[in-house]
Design a protein around this motif. Structure first.
Motif, PDB file in Angstrom:
ATOM      1  N   LEU A   4       0.997  -0.589  -0.001  1.00 20.74           N
ATOM      2  CA  LEU A   4       0.508   0.108   0.028  1.00 20.74           C
ATOM      3  C   LEU A   4       0.874   1.266   0.348  1.00 20.74           C
ATOM      4  CD1 LEU A   4      -3.293   1.540  -0.155  1.00 20.74           C
ATOM      5  CD2 LEU A   4      -2.742   1.342   2.729  1.00 20.74           C
ATOM      6  N   ILE A   5       1.638   1.410   1.279  1.00 22.69           N
ATOM      7  CA  ILE A   5       2.656   1.987   0.691  1.00 22.69           C
ATOM      8  C   ILE A   5       3.702   2.617  -0.164  1.00 22.69           C
ATOM      9  CG2 ILE A   5       4.620   3.247   2.051  1.00 22.69           C
ATOM     10  CD1 ILE A   5       3.548   2.230   4.730  1.00 22.69           C
ATOM     11  N   SER A   6       3.869   1.776  -0.860  1.00 23.21           N
ATOM     12  CA  SER A   6       4.927   1.859  -2.038  1.00 23.21           C
ATOM     13  C   SER A   6       3.623   1.445  -3.513  1.00 23.21           C
ATOM     14  CB  SER A   6       5.181   0.347  -2.620  1.00 23.21           C
ATOM     15  OG  SER A   6       4.269  -1.023  -2.683  1.00 23.21           O
ATOM     16  N   ARG A   7       2.842   2.595  -3.398  1.00 25.78           N
ATOM     17  CA  ARG A   7       2.314   2.367  -4.038  1.00 25.78           C
ATOM     18  C   ARG A   7       1.993   4.729  -4.285  1.00 25.78           C
ATOM     19  NH1 ARG A   7      -3.386  -1.064  -3.584  1.00 25.78           N
ATOM     20  NH2 ARG A   7      -1.838  -3.220  -4.082  1.00 25.78           N
ATOM     21  N   LEU A   8       2.297   4.453  -3.340  1.00 27.76           N
ATOM     22  CA  LEU A   8       2.524   6.787  -3.083  1.00 27.76           C
ATOM     23  C   LEU A   8       3.226   7.078  -4.037  1.00 27.76           C
ATOM     24  CD1 LEU A   8       1.471   6.526   0.944  1.00 27.76           C
ATOM     25  CD2 LEU A   8      -0.369   6.462  -1.117  1.00 27.76           C
ATOM     26  N   SER A   9       3.339   8.660  -3.662  1.00 24.99           N
ATOM     27  CA  SER A   9       4.525   8.798  -4.367  1.00 24.99           C
ATOM     28  C   SER A   9       5.693   9.398  -3.029  1.00 24.99           C
ATOM     29  CB  SER A   9       4.777  10.246  -4.521  1.00 24.99           C
ATOM     30  OG  SER A   9       4.324  11.432  -3.706  1.00 24.99           O
ATOM     31  N   PRO A  10       6.971   8.896  -3.173  1.00 24.83           N
ATOM     32  CA  PRO A  10       8.392   8.954  -2.334  1.00 24.83           C
ATOM     33  C   PRO A  10       7.685  10.185  -1.299  1.00 24.83           C
ATOM     34  CG  PRO A  10       9.361   8.909  -4.619  1.00 24.83           C
ATOM     35  CD  PRO A  10       7.321   9.160  -4.681  1.00 24.83           C
ATOM     36  N   VAL A  11       7.778  11.514  -1.291  1.00 23.68           N
ATOM     37  CA  VAL A  11       7.187  12.670  -0.968  1.00 23.68           C
ATOM     38  C   VAL A  11       6.093  12.413  -0.024  1.00 23.68           C
ATOM     39  CG1 VAL A  11       6.490  15.432  -1.038  1.00 23.68           C
ATOM     40  CG2 VAL A  11       7.874  14.359  -2.165  1.00 23.68           C
ATOM     41  N   SER A  12       5.076  11.423  -0.314  1.00 23.07           N
ATOM     42  CA  SER A  12       3.863  10.948   0.380  1.00 23.07           C
ATOM     43  C   SER A  12       3.705  10.064   1.086  1.00 23.07           C
ATOM     44  CB  SER A  12       2.285  10.503  -0.941  1.00 23.07           C
ATOM     45  OG  SER A  12       2.356  11.496  -1.392  1.00 23.07           O
ATOM     46  N   GLN A  13       4.950   9.569   1.223  1.00 23.25           N
ATOM     47  CA  GLN A  13       5.752   8.199   1.414  1.00 23.25           C
ATOM     48  C   GLN A  13       6.263   8.965   2.586  1.00 23.25           C
ATOM     49  OE1 GLN A  13       8.169   6.432  -1.009  1.00 23.25           O
ATOM     50  NE2 GLN A  13       6.000   4.601  -1.378  1.00 23.25           N
ATOM     51  N   ALA A  14       7.448   9.968   2.117  1.00 23.22           N
ATOM     52  CA  ALA A  14       8.232  10.070   3.823  1.00 23.22           C
ATOM     53  C   ALA A  14       7.326  11.788   4.416  1.00 23.22           C
ATOM     54  CB  ALA A  14       8.609  10.646   3.471  1.00 23.22           C
ATOM     55  N   LEU A  15       6.080  11.863   4.031  1.00 24.90           N
ATOM     56  CA  LEU A  15       5.092  12.644   5.369  1.00 24.90           C
ATOM     57  C   LEU A  15       4.609  11.728   5.688  1.00 24.90           C
ATOM     58  CD1 LEU A  15       3.989  15.478   5.476  1.00 24.90           C
ATOM     59  CD2 LEU A  15       2.136  15.394   3.563  1.00 24.90           C
ATOM     60  N   ILE A  16       4.194  10.624   5.290  1.00 21.76           N
ATOM     61  CA  ILE A  16       3.890   9.700   6.416  1.00 21.76           C
ATOM     62  C   ILE A  16       4.785   8.615   7.210  1.00 21.76           C
ATOM     63  CG2 ILE A  16       2.725   7.421   6.258  1.00 21.76           C
ATOM     64  CD1 ILE A  16       0.398   8.736   3.834  1.00 21.76           C
ATOM     65  N   ALA A  17       5.250   8.467   6.864  1.00 25.64           N
ATOM     66  CA  ALA A  17       6.986   8.597   7.850  1.00 25.64           C
ATOM     67  C   ALA A  17       6.422   8.677   9.094  1.00 25.64           C
ATOM     68  CB  ALA A  17       7.657   7.611   6.707  1.00 25.64           C
ATOM     69  N   THR A  18       7.236  10.680   8.647  1.00 28.00           N
ATOM     70  CA  THR A  18       7.674  11.306   9.613  1.00 28.00           C
ATOM     71  C   THR A  18       6.482  11.525  10.908  1.00 28.00           C
ATOM     72  OG1 THR A  18       7.459  12.953   7.555  1.00 28.00           O
ATOM     73  CG2 THR A  18       9.642  12.170   8.296  1.00 28.00           C
ATOM     74  N   LEU A  19       5.232  11.564   9.896  1.00 24.65           N
ATOM     75  CA  LEU A  19       3.841  11.633  10.778  1.00 24.65           C
ATOM     76  C   LEU A  19       4.317  11.022  11.603  1.00 24.65           C
ATOM     77  CD1 LEU A  19       1.326  13.256   8.007  1.00 24.65           C
ATOM     78  CD2 LEU A  19       2.252  14.371  10.074  1.00 24.65           C
ATOM     79  N   PHE A  20       4.060   9.607  11.355  1.00 24.09           N
ATOM     80  CA  PHE A  20       4.080   8.506  12.274  1.00 24.09           C
ATOM     81  C   PHE A  20       5.244   8.841  13.494  1.00 24.09           C
ATOM     82  CE2 PHE A  20       6.603   4.474  13.249  1.00 24.09           C
ATOM     83  CZ  PHE A  20       5.723   4.215  14.130  1.00 24.09           C
ATOM     84  N   THR A  21       7.055   8.865  12.985  1.00 27.34           N
ATOM     85  CA  THR A  21       7.910   9.503  13.678  1.00 27.34           C
ATOM     86  C   THR A  21       7.051  10.683  14.640  1.00 27.34           C
ATOM     87  OG1 THR A  21       8.837  11.322  12.481  1.00 27.34           O
ATOM     88  CG2 THR A  21       9.704   8.766  12.412  1.00 27.34           C
ATOM     89  N   TRP A  22       6.115  12.088  14.412  1.00 25.21           N
ATOM     90  CA  TRP A  22       6.222  12.800  14.948  1.00 25.21           C
ATOM     91  C   TRP A  22       5.154  12.170  16.399  1.00 25.21           C
ATOM     92  CZ3 TRP A  22       2.313  17.257  12.976  1.00 25.21           C
ATOM     93  CH2 TRP A  22       2.189  17.752  14.025  1.00 25.21           C
ATOM     94  N   PHE A  23       4.025  11.258  15.402  1.00 22.16           N
ATOM     95  CA  PHE A  23       2.947  10.632  16.782  1.00 22.16           C
ATOM     96  C   PHE A  23       3.763   9.917  17.846  1.00 22.16           C
ATOM     97  CE2 PHE A  23       0.330   6.985  17.265  1.00 22.16           C
ATOM     98  CZ  PHE A  23      -0.900   8.264  17.896  1.00 22.16           C
ATOM     99  N   ILE A  24       4.692   9.581  17.131  1.00 23.26           N
ATOM    100  CA  ILE A  24       5.527   8.643  18.334  1.00 23.26           C
ATOM    101  C   ILE A  24       5.733   9.122  19.000  1.00 23.26           C
ATOM    102  CG2 ILE A  24       7.173   6.820  19.267  1.00 23.26           C
ATOM    103  CD1 ILE A  24       4.629   5.761  17.828  1.00 23.26           C
ATOM    104  N   THR A  25       6.807  10.765  19.251  1.00 23.84           N
ATOM    105  CA  THR A  25       7.158  11.223  20.097  1.00 23.84           C
ATOM    106  C   THR A  25       5.693  12.087  20.803  1.00 23.84           C
ATOM    107  OG1 THR A  25       8.527  12.688  18.059  1.00 23.84           O
ATOM    108  CG2 THR A  25       8.087  13.489  20.244  1.00 23.84           C
ATOM    109  N   ALA A  26       5.022  12.455  20.395  1.00 28.31           N
ATOM    110  CA  ALA A  26       3.575  13.129  20.840  1.00 28.31           C
ATOM    111  C   ALA A  26       3.157  11.875  21.875  1.00 28.31           C
ATOM    112  CB  ALA A  26       2.278  13.205  20.380  1.00 28.31           C
ATOM    113  N   LEU A  27       2.889  10.405  21.784  1.00 29.56           N
ATOM    114  CA  LEU A  27       2.810   9.591  22.871  1.00 29.56           C
ATOM    115  C   LEU A  27       3.969   9.719  23.657  1.00 29.56           C
ATOM    116  CD1 LEU A  27       1.890   6.936  20.209  1.00 29.56           C
ATOM    117  CD2 LEU A  27       0.312   7.769  22.083  1.00 29.56           C
TER     118      LEU A  27
END
Length: 273
Positions: A4-27
């Protein structure tokens, strides 16, 4: 998930991945709602773990692929890696000298960077934000590299890097918010500042992805650059902070945490990459 992730553009992939790391920081920062203090040995172990993850990621996810890609692109592998690595460290050195910031536990008079009248809380958050710039950049560059279809760049490896960065962001978030609470901040304000330190990751992640997909020749340099910046943060900030304390056992705990963090990141990269 990977498909599913591989179908997205590299920029979208990077954005989703770093939003995930930000979310873990918030946790991690959210632990301030349950604890007012954090045991020094536990904090040292957390910081040691974060250091171990970043060291392993610097080699397995960034430097090693940089060397392989440089060779595939006809560059001099060792020279490309060395230039990129040292440039990353030099960049963080300059930012550290210029950006006003203050490390936890220190008086405002000991703030580093250009002199300013900014509030103590802002200076504290900026100090942690410095740590997160290379982390977001590393994730963005890793996903941007996948776009070229090079054997040394895989979506699994990029995801492993994002997971590893996320894992070490959890203790980092707690290491920011809980000490702020101890310094007199309210729980909600300490949480806001703790999670805000991770905002820079999605920004730097998108910038990193955009940079490498626009110019393929800089890709090996960009990977090594991110590695150099991360190692600078580890040596300049994380390890010294993790070794603080009068008891020898505290430094041993930090060392064990670093070893465990390195092993976890290595396993993630080899297993998924």
């Amino acid at each position: 998930m990977v498909q599913l992730i591989s179908r997205l553009s590299p920029v979208s992939q990077a954005l989703i991945a770093t939003l995930f790391t930000w979310f873990i920081t918030a946790l991690g920062a959210g632990l301030v709602f349950f604890f007012k203090k954090i045991n020094k040995s536990v904090l040292n172990a957390m910081l040691g773990f974060a250091a171990g993850v970043m060291i392993a990621a610097s080699f397995w996810s960034l430097l090693s692929p940089s060397i392989e890609m440089a060779e595939e692109l006809g560059q001099i592998p060792w020279l490309t890696a060395a230039i990129g690595f040292l440039s990353g460290g030099a960049f963080l050195f300059l930012v550290d000298k210029l950006l006003p910031h203050l490390h936890l536990g220190l008086d405002t008079s000991k703030a580093e960077g250009i002199k300013t009248s900014w509030q103590r809380s802002v200076l504290l958050v900026l100090a942690i934000t410095l740590h997160n710039i290379p982390e977001g950049l590393a994730v963005g560059v890793a996903f941007g590299a996948v776009a070229y279809g090079l054997p040394s760049a895989s979506i699994g490896g990029a995801i492993a890097l994002a997971i590893g960065i996320g894992l070490q962001n959890f203790p980092e978030g707690a290491a920011v918010s809980i000490p702020l609470r101890r310094e007199g901040f309210s729980r909600s304000k300490a949480f806001i500042y703790g999670q805000a330190s991770g905002i820079v990751e999605p920004i730097s992640g998108v910038i990193g992805a955009l940079a490498v997909i626009s110019m393929r020749t800089i890709l090996p340099y960009a990977l090594a650059f991110a590695a150099g910046a991360m190692i600078y943060v580890v040596v300049e900030e994380l390890i010294p902070e993790a070794q603080q304390g009068d008891e020898h056992s505290r430094t041993e705990i930090a060392t064990i945490g670093c070893m465990v963090g390195f092993a976890v990141m290595m396993i993630l990269d080899v297993a998924l990459g």
